[in-house]
Design a protein around this motif. Structure first.
Motif, PDB file in Angstrom:
ATOM      1  N   ALA A   1       0.824  -1.205   0.000  1.00  0.00           N
ATOM      2  CA  ALA A   1       0.000   0.000   0.000  1.00  0.00           C
ATOM      3  C   ALA A   1       0.858   1.255   0.000  1.00  0.00           C
ATOM      4  O   ALA A   1       0.504   2.267  -0.624  1.00  0.00           O
ATOM      5  CB  ALA A   1      -0.925   0.000   1.212  1.00  0.00           C
ATOM      6  N   PHE A   2       2.011   1.205   0.681  1.00  0.00           N
ATOM      7  CA  PHE A   2       2.921   2.344   0.683  1.00  0.00           C
ATOM      8  C   PHE A   2       3.343   2.695  -0.747  1.00  0.00           C
ATOM      9  O   PHE A   2       3.316   3.862  -1.162  1.00  0.00           O
ATOM     10  CB  PHE A   2       4.154   2.013   1.536  1.00  0.00           C
ATOM     11  CG  PHE A   2       5.228   3.064   1.508  1.00  0.00           C
ATOM     12  CD1 PHE A   2       5.146   4.177   2.328  1.00  0.00           C
ATOM     13  CD2 PHE A   2       6.329   2.942   0.672  1.00  0.00           C
ATOM     14  CE1 PHE A   2       6.145   5.156   2.311  1.00  0.00           C
ATOM     15  CE2 PHE A   2       7.324   3.905   0.645  1.00  0.00           C
ATOM     16  CZ  PHE A   2       7.230   5.009   1.472  1.00  0.00           C
ATOM     17  N   VAL A   3       3.714   1.687  -1.535  1.00  0.00           N
ATOM     18  CA  VAL A   3       4.131   1.915  -2.917  1.00  0.00           C
ATOM     19  C   VAL A   3       2.926   2.329  -3.770  1.00  0.00           C
ATOM     20  O   VAL A   3       3.032   3.197  -4.641  1.00  0.00           O
ATOM     21  CB  VAL A   3       4.819   0.665  -3.486  1.00  0.00           C
ATOM     22  CG1 VAL A   3       5.281   0.910  -4.916  1.00  0.00           C
ATOM     23  CG2 VAL A   3       5.993   0.258  -2.602  1.00  0.00           C
ATOM     24  N   TYR A   4       1.777   1.728  -3.515  1.00  0.00           N
ATOM     25  CA  TYR A   4       0.547   2.077  -4.226  1.00  0.00           C
ATOM     26  C   TYR A   4       0.201   3.554  -4.031  1.00  0.00           C
ATOM     27  O   TYR A   4      -0.105   4.274  -4.991  1.00  0.00           O
ATOM     28  CB  TYR A   4      -0.588   1.188  -3.718  1.00  0.00           C
ATOM     29  CG  TYR A   4      -1.970   1.542  -4.182  1.00  0.00           C
ATOM     30  CD1 TYR A   4      -2.501   1.011  -5.348  1.00  0.00           C
ATOM     31  CD2 TYR A   4      -2.789   2.381  -3.427  1.00  0.00           C
ATOM     32  CE1 TYR A   4      -3.790   1.314  -5.771  1.00  0.00           C
ATOM     33  CE2 TYR A   4      -4.077   2.697  -3.829  1.00  0.00           C
ATOM     34  CZ  TYR A   4      -4.572   2.159  -4.997  1.00  0.00           C
ATOM     35  OH  TYR A   4      -5.848   2.464  -5.392  1.00  0.00           O
ATOM     36  N   PHE A   5       0.277   4.031  -2.795  1.00  0.00           N
ATOM     37  CA  PHE A   5      -0.028   5.438  -2.525  1.00  0.00           C
ATOM     38  C   PHE A   5       0.998   6.359  -3.197  1.00  0.00           C
ATOM     39  O   PHE A   5       0.649   7.425  -3.708  1.00  0.00           O
ATOM     40  CB  PHE A   5      -0.055   5.702  -1.021  1.00  0.00           C
ATOM     41  CG  PHE A   5      -1.185   5.028  -0.298  1.00  0.00           C
ATOM     42  CD1 PHE A   5      -2.439   4.922  -0.866  1.00  0.00           C
ATOM     43  CD2 PHE A   5      -0.994   4.488   0.967  1.00  0.00           C
ATOM     44  CE1 PHE A   5      -3.488   4.305  -0.203  1.00  0.00           C
ATOM     45  CE2 PHE A   5      -2.031   3.867   1.642  1.00  0.00           C
ATOM     46  CZ  PHE A   5      -3.285   3.776   1.052  1.00  0.00           C
TER      47      PHE A   5
END
Length: 406
Positions: A195-199
């Motif tokens: 999710a960190f990379v997605y955001f």
């Protein structure tokens, strides 16, 4: 029981935002912006440019054995060397780097020490400045055509440097950056990291970054190949000396000076730094989250409102619609949640995680919202961003504090 009148319109607004993100946000959710592994144009060894690898490191003795040997083992046809900048470590980081170089051989390595950063500089950028100064050519000589700026916790496949240089030369890029694969081993890493990379991709869609005349600029600081002439034109790192989010600031400076940049996901460049539990991941995000919002309370309020609308309203509307029989709220919230889930699936596949994690994105977004709020509270309480014993209370104003958290 009837649902409050505002729930259905808010759910419809959330759905409209997700449709816009899906169609008009640079296809941020796709994971196909990558360099081909091992790709290189045919060239004799003498045709490959010189490269200086600069590695800033502070108290990294625990992680160097898992990362530095991979840099030493680079299979690069041209001339390359490593300048390892020991940023005033207290755990023997510099000595260990020398010992690893003696044990493994490979690219030549030298260790330098910059001294404490002066006011106005972050520690990493001061270390990079010192390392770059060490490899600059004297007035009568030729310096390296490229600089590889890579963090001490990054492990590289043997063809990493060759692939980066080939991409920069064939594409005419001044900056080529790969977002290293972050570690996903523990349960919290598997939940939080994708999710960190997605955001990040949602904030800086890679396709927009990679447009020749685009305005979006970003890089991933763990792996940046930078043309030396572009660094000179952009005046870096001096021009960004106080930036906490130094990779994005670096890309912005290069783009503003007329340089071409490229950013993509990595397959063979990996971070070996463990963040096994929620506290470690929380610190990783919260130490710079408020800086991402320019430390502006109004932008913070807007970000919180946006996160609530985009990520929390859809599941809330589904629950409210199911309990009250409000079909508009139920269907609009469900559709928004479905689009959200679908856009998260490619990143989960990239990280090899199960699809069942995708519907949990609202919960993960709530955690990130809380991390961002805590980052702002730390700043306004005078604690700022803390990392490796230094606390940055303002833009690039370091205060050395051994024992500070982070």
């Amino acid at each position: 029981m009837s649902a409050p009148a505002w729930i259905a319109p808010t759910a419809l607004a959330a759905l409209a935002v997700w449709v816009w993100l899906l169609l008009f946000r640079g296809l941020f959710w796709r994971t196909d912006q990558r360099l081909p592994p091992g790709a290189a144009p045919p060239a004799a060894p003498g045709d490959w440019p010189d490269v200086a690898v600069v590695v800033p490191a502070r108290d990294e003795a625990g992680i160097l054995p898992d990362s530095l040997p991979s840099l030493l083992a680079q299979e690069y046809p041209g001339r390359a060397g490593i300048t390892f900048v020991d940023d005033n470590s207290t755990d023997g980081t510099g000595d260990l780097a020398r010992a690893l170089a003696e044990r493994y051989g490979g690219l030549p390595l030298r260790v330098v020490t910059p001294g404490e950063p002066p006011p106005g500089w972050t520690g990493k950028l001061w270390a990079l400045r010192h390392g770059i100064e060490q490899v600059r050519a004297p007035a009568s000589g030729d310096g390296p055509e490229f600089l590889l700026l890579t963090d001490a916790d990054i492990a590289h496949a043997p063809d990493s440097l060759r692939t980066l240089v080939a991409a920069a030369r064939t594409g005419g890029y001044d900056l080529v950056s790969q977002m290293a694969r972050l570690r996903v081993v523990t349960g919290w890493e598997r939940l939080i990291v994708p999710a960190f990379v997605y955001f990040f991709c949602q904030l800086y869609p890679f396709r927009r970054v990679n447009r020749a005349r685009g305005r979006t600029a970003a890089a991933a600081g763990g792996c940046v190949l930078l043309r030396s002439s572009a660094a000179d034109r952009a005046g870096v790192p001096e021009a960004i000396r106080g930036a906490l989010i130094d990779d994005v600031a670096l890309a912005g400076a290069v783009r503003r000076s007329g340089g071409r940049i490229w950013l993509g996901l990595a397959d063979r460049v990996m971070s070996v730094r463990p963040c096994p539990g929620l506290p470690e991941l929380w610190r990783m995000v919260s130490r710079s989250a408020y800086a991402q919002l320019r430390r502006d309370p109004l932008i913070l309020l807007g970000a919180v409102a946006g996160l609530v609308l985009v990520y929390l309203v859809p599941p809330g509307a589904v629950v409210a619609g199911a309990l009250t029989g409000d079909r508009v709220a139920l269907l609009a919230g469900g559709a928004a949640w479905a689009v959200m889930t679908a856009t998260f699936l490619p990143m989960l596949r990239y990280y090899g995680q199960p699809a069942v994690f995708a519907p949990a994105l609202p919960f993960i977004a709530l955690l990130y919202l809380l991390m961002t709020v805590e980052s702002a509270l730390r700043h306004h309480r005078g604690r700022g961003a803390a990392w490796k014993g230094r606390t940055y209370r303002g833009a690039g104003a370091p205060a050395a504090e051994r024992g500070a958290d982070g």
